[in-house]
Design an enzyme around this catalytic site. Structure first.
Site, short mmCIF file in Angstrom:
data_model
loop_
_atom_site.label_atom_id
_atom_site.label_comp_id
_atom_site.label_asym_id
_atom_site.label_seq_id
_atom_site.Cartn_x
_atom_site.Cartn_y
_atom_site.Cartn_z
N GLY A 97 -5.28 1.38 13.48
CA GLY A 97 -5.50 1.14 12.06
C GLY A 97 -5.38 2.38 11.22
O GLY A 97 -5.21 2.32 10.01
N GLN A 98 -5.48 3.55 11.86
CA GLN A 98 -5.47 4.81 11.10
C GLN A 98 -4.22 5.61 11.44
O GLN A 98 -3.69 5.50 12.55
CB GLN A 98 -6.70 5.64 11.45
N MET A 124 -7.88 -4.20 16.05
CA MET A 124 -9.35 -4.21 16.04
C MET A 124 -9.97 -5.49 16.62
O MET A 124 -11.06 -5.45 17.17
CB MET A 124 -9.86 -4.05 14.60
N CYS A 166 -12.69 1.81 16.01
CA CYS A 166 -11.53 0.93 15.88
C CYS A 166 -10.59 0.89 17.08
O CYS A 166 -9.91 -0.10 17.28
CB CYS A 166 -10.75 1.23 14.60
N MET A 167 -10.54 1.93 17.92
CA MET A 167 -9.57 1.85 19.02
C MET A 167 -10.07 2.34 20.36
O MET A 167 -9.31 2.43 21.31
CB MET A 167 -8.26 2.56 18.65
N LYS A 203 0.85 -1.21 0.00
CA LYS A 203 0.00 0.00 0.00
C LYS A 203 0.88 1.26 0.00
O LYS A 203 0.61 2.20 -0.73
CB LYS A 203 -0.92 0.02 1.23
S1 SF4 Z 1 2.31 2.90 7.09
FE1 SF4 Z 1 1.21 0.96 6.90
S2 SF4 Z 1 0.33 1.01 4.84
FE2 SF4 Z 1 1.97 2.56 4.89
S3 SF4 Z 1 3.79 1.48 4.15
FE3 SF4 Z 1 3.79 1.33 6.38
S4 SF4 Z 1 2.79 -0.64 6.82
FE4 SF4 Z 1 2.30 -0.10 4.70
#
Ligand code: SF4
Lengths: 807, 87
Positions: A385-386, A348, A172-173, A88
């Site tokens: 997660g964010q 999560m 989420c948290m 990503k």
């Molecule tokens: S912050 Fe998360 S999504 Fe972005 S490169 Fe690092 S592990 Fe991958």
């Protein structure tokens, strides 16, 4: 791309990859060496930014040419990712360039979206708020930058005297927050990512970092590839890519984590294997009050704790959790060994739980009772997660009950301090907490005449039309409610903009200045590098522009005690810069002004931040950041540990200086196991669990615009166990309907895919806006954190068509 | 037409994965770089995004490969993405 440029970039790519493999350990260079090896010239310039996606907080170098992002490199100077990125992060530049970027404000007139001017958009919003300030709600995000969240927080609580502001991070948290508060009296992990480099055992509790935090997980697998021993124990309800790397996989029933943690503590005590010295010096025992349980709980004696936990024998835990008794003994034996280092990770899976606060507290308790705390490698750590769930939501406090820097609206002295920092009139901040996310949307989607007292909602930087649980109740019911007005600021059309009355095109990531705070207390900064497309504008500017329009309309709350605009920014000569006019917004660095104002709030809970300029130089700094005698600023890796934390009293090994019992001690909690809120039955015989996949970030709003990621994972699916599928005569690839008591969702079946659920369980990722699985999920929530449980509800799988792909 | 510098991590030392490395060498768009321990640097220079994706997937799925990480990626104007289904 011309051939010279191509050759140059190819050489650079080889150099960048080569430097990652050279030597046994990954390099961490000095910050100013970061762009070494990256090509420059012909107008190509590099600048740093944290990745836009998960809470890991990897840093990237962004290559810009002719006003466009043309390359992204892992930042070698970044301690978090040491030059690496996941798939990503690799595509983070591409998220700016989807063809359907929103570029003009759009107002729904007679059912049709019509382009309007920004002036009209801001005026429309301000008028609705002016007419009914108390029925306005602001719904934000852990993707808000710190200044964006801070501006929204000040606008609502200081300006409008309205506490109806909450973020998607509630989903989420929130349970991680309440778990930390209940245990240590203050939020956020004491450890940091270095624990992953130093632990002997890594326990993943319902957590799949191999897909969700891949760069962090690679820090662990890298150690193995260097010949180091690290044992990975995966406790989960389904096999994942993390399981593939694990030494042990303990498959638990939903809610089994509560029983497992109680079982470990039972054995530590039963076998006299706990760390008596650590507990005697640094811990108290705590239980729920009988009448109205609170986060504070009530003190219980060690003896009482022993009695309550006595029934959680390995055999009883096996019954409740499905994990064999000898595996519970194995875990207890590991925690009983003081000479090894154990790190627990969760996200999560543990937070989206109707016992979310309880299970978070219990896992902290396992670490405290066994003394596996506060040494590098010994840590209970929740991930986010964010990208700024910590920095913006938890630290700035953009929650319905919170004020910046760990303050709460219910405490008069906290309101008074905040009013002082904001220079707003006394009594400006309401003492009544606003609506938390589920309640906020209930009140918005309920007809006004029936008591739905939220009539205007402004959603920034998130997509609740896809992420809320039980969408049919909490979001889809908005349709047809003529007096309800939904304002959505986003970068692409989403499930949320589909029901919006006013859509505002937003600037994203390096199209604006920003700051994020990652999972390990690291605050990171970046500058705007390219212009947003069309008329897209910064979210922070939108908030300030609305506030100024209200100021012009005479709204008293938008004036401070001296009669000045609450977001007034002045130049060196004392002249106000009209930052509410977009073409003047970048005449100054608004982020810096807001951050310096916010910094004042950060010392009460020892979350001290350094001046803005320090973050410009660094690849983030972990708070508390404290000035040294020589004028430099030093970050803190291990909080509460005397060897590293500047706030621990001299000579103390540990000090929990925000202890909720005011005695420098952490709390070891007992919570009774409770079954999940909804269980499979004859009508709905399967457990439904939802979650994420490697390629897509949350709702896929950004990653589904990147064709490589979209092609790699084009559609949501339902994972089924082969025997469940065979029993129902369902084949690989066949479309089935998932039904719950709340809604339905059609999906292709994936058997023996990347995730492998056990019999009786199905798993569906939620990234796909064309297949809204949250029509089925349950909005039941944890009583303390108000975080809903997306991980377990009852569902059934119904055959829909004949097989499309033969198995 | 992306160009990317990638790091392949093997389950054990690179020398123990000769046949996988042969498979990587057989992909014409890949240049091999430095190897050390269990890590191998490669550069992928492909004509289309689809091909880039195929290569990424193929390498990630090769036997012995436990991780594929990115050190650098460069892309150009051709990377504009498809509109969403909601347009
Ligand atoms: S912050 Fe998360 S999504 Fe972005 S490169 Fe690092 S592990 Fe991958």
């Amino acid at each position: 791309m011309n051939n010279d440029r191509r050759a140059l970039l190819k050489t650079a790519a080889m150099a960048a990859a080569g430097s990652m493999v050279a030597g046994a350990t990954l390099p961490v260079l000095q910050a100013d060496q970061a762009v070494d090896g990256l090509p420059t010239g012909e107008g190509l310039e590099w600048n740093k930014a944290p990745c836009r996606f998960c809470g890991t907080g990897c840093h990237v170098q962004v290559g810009v040419e002719n006003g466009r992002v043309v390359a992204v490199a892992g930042d070698k100077a970044a301690d978090v990712n040491k030059g690496l990125l996941c798939v990503k992060g690799y595509h983070v530049g591409g998220i700016l360039y989807g063809k359907d970027r929103l570029t003009r404000p759009l107002l729904r007139k007679d059912g049709k979206l019509t382009e309007i001017s920004w002036d009209e958009a801001i005026e429309t919003i301000a008028q609705r708020i002016f007419d009914s300030p108390d029925t306005f709600a602001f719904y934000g995000s852990g993707q808000w930058t710190i200044p964006e969240g801070y501006a929204a927080q000040k606008f609502m609580k200081g300006g409008l005297s309205n506490n109806h502001i909450d973020p998607n991070a509630r989903l989420c948290m929130a349970s991680a927050v309440t778990g930390f508060l209940a245990t240590y009296g203050v939020d956020e992990p004491a450890g940091c990512y270095q624990d992953l480099d130093e632990c002997d055992v890594l326990i993943t509790w319902g957590n799949n970092p191999a897909e969700m935090h891949p760069v962090l997980f690679s820090r662990v697998t890298d150690r193995r590839s260097r010949g180091e021993q690290v044992r990975i124990i995966d406790i989960g309800t389904r096999r994942t890519r993390t399981t593939d790397a694990a030494n042990d996989y303990l498959e638990m029933k939903p809610h089994g984590d509560v029983a497992i943690s109680l079982g470990i503590m039972h054995l530590l005590i039963e076998n006299d294997n706990y760390d008596q010295s650590f507990v005697e010096k640094h811990c108290n025992f705590r239980g729920d009050e009988a009448d109205t349980p609170t986060l504070q709980g009530e003190p219980i004696s060690e003896e009482e704790f022993r009695q309550r936990i006595a029934k959680y024998t390995p055999e009883h835990v096996e019954e409740l959790s499905g994990v064999p008794a000898d595996k519970i003994r194995m875990l207890a034996d590991l925690f009983g060994q003081h000479d090894i280092r154990i790190t627990s990770l969760w996200c999560m899976g543990m937070n989206q739980h109707t016992m979310g606060t309880a299970i978070n507290s219990l896992v902290h308790g396992v670490h405290l009772l066994s003394g596996h705390f506060g040494r590098p490698g010994d840590a209970p750590t929740s991930l986010t997660g964010q990208p700024s769930a910590c920095g913006t939501v938890r630290e700035v406090g953009t929650l319905a009950h919170a004020l910046p820097g760990g303050r709460v609206v219910t405490k008069p002295e906290h309101r008074e301090q905040s009013e002082g920092f904001w220079n707003v009139r006394e009594g400006s901040i309401s003492e009544v907490p606003g609506y938390h996310t589920v309640k906020m949307f209930e009140q918005f989607t309920k007809p006004t005449a029936a008591g739905g007292d939220i009539t205007t909602m402004f959603v920034q930087v998130t997509n609740p039309g896809q992420t809320l649980p039980n969408l049919n109740t909490l979001f889809n019911d908005k349709q047809g409610l003529e007096d309800k007005f939904l304002i959505v600021s986003d970068v692409y059309p989403t499930a949320t903009t589909a029901l919006a009355d006013l859509i505002l095109p937003a600037a994203m990531w390096v199209e604006k200045n920003g700051m994020f705070g990652n999972s390990e207390r690291r605050t990171q900064q970046w500058f705007k590098m390219v212009d947003p497309p069309g008329e897209a504008r910064d979210d922070c500017w939108m908030t300030i522009a609305i506030a100024h329009k209200l100021f012009e309309m005479g709204h008293e709350g938008m004036k401070d005690k001296d009669g000045e605009f609450i977001f007034a920014v002045k130049d060196d000569a004392g002249q106000e810069i009209p930052v509410w006019e977009f073409d003047r917004y970048y005449d100054t660095n608004v982020d810096k002004h807001l951050f310096e104002e916010y910094r004042q709030f950060t010392t009460m809970k020892h979350k001290n931040l350094a001046p803005y300029e320090e973050y410009v130089k660094a690849r983030g700094l972990r708070w508390p950041v404290v000035e040294q005698e020589d004028g430099s600023w030093r970050e803190t890796k291990f909080r509460f540990s005397g060897f590293d934390d500047p706030f621990v009293k001299a000579g103390e090994e540990f000090e929990f200086y925000h202890s909720s019992s005011s005695d420098g001690r952490a709390q070891i909690w007992f919570h009774e196991y409770q079954p999940p809120p909804e269980m499979p039955d004859e009508e709905y015989p399967m457990w439904l669990c939802t979650g994420r996949v490697l390629e897509h970030w949350h709702t896929g709003t950004m990653t589904r615009r990147v064709s490589q990621l979209s092609r790699a994972m084009p559609t949501a699916y339902v994972e089924m166990h082969l025997e469940d599928a065979q029993a129902a005569n369902i084949r690989q690839g066949e479309i089935v309907t998932i039904e719950s008591r709340r809604g339905v969702c059609d999906l292709p079946v994936w058997i023996d895919g990347r995730g492998r659920p056990p019999r009786g369980t199905i798993f569906v990722p939620f990234f796909d806006e064309t297949k809204l699985i949250n029509n089925c999920t349950l909005e039941a929530y944890d009583p303390f954190s108000k975080q809903p449980d997306y991980k377990k509800c009852a569902a059934r799988v119904v055959k829909k068509t004949t097989a499309k792909v033969p198995s | 037409m992306p160009i990317s510098g990638l790091v392949v991590t093997f389950a054990s030392s690179v020398e123990e994965h000769i046949s996988t490395i042969e498979s990587i060498t057989n992909i014409p768009e890949i240049d091999l770089g430095q190897a050390c321990g269990s890590k191998l640097a490669i550069v992928v220079d492909s004509e289309t995004k689809t091909r880039d994706q195929e290569i990424w997937n193929a390498v990630r799925d090769l036997p012995g490969v436990i991780d594929l990480a990115v050190a650098m990626v460069a892309f150009d104007e051709d990377t504009e993405e498809e509109p969403s289904t909601r347009n």
